[in-house]
Design an enzyme around this catalytic site. Structure first.
Site, short mmCIF file in Angstrom:
data_model
loop_
_atom_site.label_atom_id
_atom_site.label_comp_id
_atom_site.label_asym_id
_atom_site.label_seq_id
_atom_site.Cartn_x
_atom_site.Cartn_y
_atom_site.Cartn_z
CG ASP A 257 -2.16 0.90 0.98
OD1 ASP A 257 -2.43 1.25 -0.19
OD2 ASP A 257 -2.83 1.25 1.97
CE LYS A 259 -3.16 4.74 0.53
NZ LYS A 259 -4.60 4.42 0.37
CG ASN A 262 -0.52 4.77 3.41
OD1 ASN A 262 -1.35 5.40 4.05
ND2 ASN A 262 -0.80 3.62 2.83
CG ASP A 275 -2.78 2.18 6.52
OD1 ASP A 275 -2.96 1.07 7.08
OD2 ASP A 275 -3.64 2.72 5.81
CB THR A 291 -4.22 2.60 -3.39
OG1 THR A 291 -4.28 2.36 -1.98
CG2 THR A 291 -5.04 3.84 -3.72
#
Length: 432
Positions: A257, A259, A262, A275, A291
């Site tokens: 994840d 991105k 984060n 996260d 995502t």
């Protein structure tokens, strides 16, 4: 410190000095009564091994009696989460402290080896929580994670400020899934990954993860505020993301994840990843995660994938930092619900994009074939760090946070520099 291409300095880490430790102002004299190593078991002995030299490890472990046996007593016996690194002597790194200080290892490879051992031990020894919702006062919502909201909170006992992530669950399976994020946060110990401070359960319907408070500035907001970032600042942020990914891959975690939302930018100008709700400890997996806009092709197609998916996401983010718009290697259908891979043989970089080695770096990250992607080879992240774009880069200076950020700390950024930038637009960039 002169620039280097790799962590290979023989004098990279200082030897542990017992006399200096005992004379330190933070020396915990009320914990100075040694306990028998036999009573502590394998966990205590392994934790003590962080002070052992990387050379002749087997022989040196037998001499570990010279290391103070009470160093980790507070975690092993009482299972308390230290809320500040100053709770311990400066030469000592607590189990979940937000900073890393290692001693007795001459190479970065030795450091990675012991980090992996420590991660596995912590993952199997997550303590029970002794806190409750009464210990924390939730002030306001400051963000939303993969599976829960994040609140600004104050510890009613210490008055310290933290970030609390609430994760709701309705079954035992969902509860265990939520606990995996807690376990991964507790086990991870990297200067570029957020630290877990505490956790508690609320009415047996949600788990609350208490983490260090990093502020509210993330890379996405940074891009909205400043538009395109300079190549120097992009390289500064990218290097820390690489070290965070390297740490997770070394302990067999796939982040899944990565991105801008984060990637938190802290007050000292450095970054930390947050996260870990989608992180998974595995060599390969096929579960759908990620995502839209940052997923690797193999995830989009529902195929088995490896840690190489994180390098794809990094390629997207580097492009976005330099161009101020999202790189879209896939064509979108049905409002972005489905993706189909583009069949182009090259990336169509905009005319304004820097004409440096960064183009080659992004091209090697954005390979449709995971096996050809930079970072997916046998030497992993080492191939990334020796890429020509990082020629002469001081990796150890970044790791130790000795490099002055190219952008002033957030508290020192002039107000006129924080003006609103035009809304970002999406562009189609075809990848091979």
């Amino acid at each position: 410190m002169p620039p280097t291409n790799a962590f290979t300095h023989s004098d990279a880490f200082d030897e542990f000095n017992l006399e200096e430790f005992q004379s330190n102002d933070y020396y915990p004299k009320h914990y100075a009564t040694p306990s028998s190593p036999k009573e502590k078991g394998g966990l205590f002995r392994l934790l003590k091994s962080i002070f052992i030299s990387g050379k002749n490890k087997g022989a040196d472990r037998k001499k570990a009696q010279s290391v103070p046996e009470y160093v980790f007593s507070r975690q092993v016996e009482n299972h308390n989460f230290p809320t500040d690194i100053e709770d311990f002597p400066k030469p000592i790194r607590s189990l979940s402290a937000p900073a890393n200080v290692y001693h007795g290892y001459s190479t970065y490879e030795d450091l990675l080896e012991i980090e992996k051992e420590q991660f596995e031990v912590r993952l199997l020894n997550v303590p029970e929580s002794k806190s409750s919702e009464l210990d924390y006062d939730l002030k306001r919502k400051i963000g939303v994670g993969s599976f829960g909201a994040v609140f600004l909170a104050e510890n009613r006992n210490t008055r310290e400020i933290h970030a609390v992530k609430e994760i709701a669950y309705a079954s035992k399976a969902e509860k265990r899934y939520a606990e995996k994020e807690r376990d991964h946060l507790f086990a991870c110990s990297s200067p570029f990954i957020v630290s877990l401070v505490d956790f508690y359960y609320q009415e047996d319907s949600r788990i609350c993860l208490v983490m260090e408070y990093l502020g509210t500035e993330n890379l996405l907001r940074h891009l909205v505020q400043y538009g395109k970032l300079s190549e120097v600042l992009t390289k500064f942020y990218t290097s820390q993301i690489i070290l965070a990914i390297e740490y997770m891959h070394n302990v067999n975690l796939i982040y899944r994840d990565l991105k801008p939302e984060n990637i938190m930018i802290t007050k000292d100008g450095y970054i930390k990843l947050v996260d870990l709700g989608l992180s998974k400890q595995a060599d390969t997996t096929a579960s759908l995660a990620g995502t839209l806009g940052y997923k690797a092709p193999e995830i989009v197609l529902g195929n088995m994938y490896t840690k190489a998916v994180d390098w794809w996401s990094l390629g997207i983010i580097i492009f976005e930092m330099l161009e101020g718009a999202r790189c879209t290697p896939c064509q979108q259908l049905d409002g972005g619900v489905e993706y189909v891979l583009a069949n182009s043989k090259r990336i169509n970089f905009p005319a304004s994009f820097p004409r440096t080695e960064v183009r080659d770096l992004i091209s090697k990250f954005l390979k449709n074939s995971a096996s050809r992607r930079l970072g997916s080879g046998p030497t992993g992240s080492a191939d990334v760090k020796i890429h020509p774009w990082f020629h002469g880069f001081d990796w150890m200076g970044i790791y130790r946070k000795e490099i002055t950020p190219p952008l002033p700390p957030l508290s020192k950024v002039p107000q006129y520099y924080k003006k609103k930038q035009p809304k970002r637009h999406r562009i189609g960039v075809l990848c091979h």
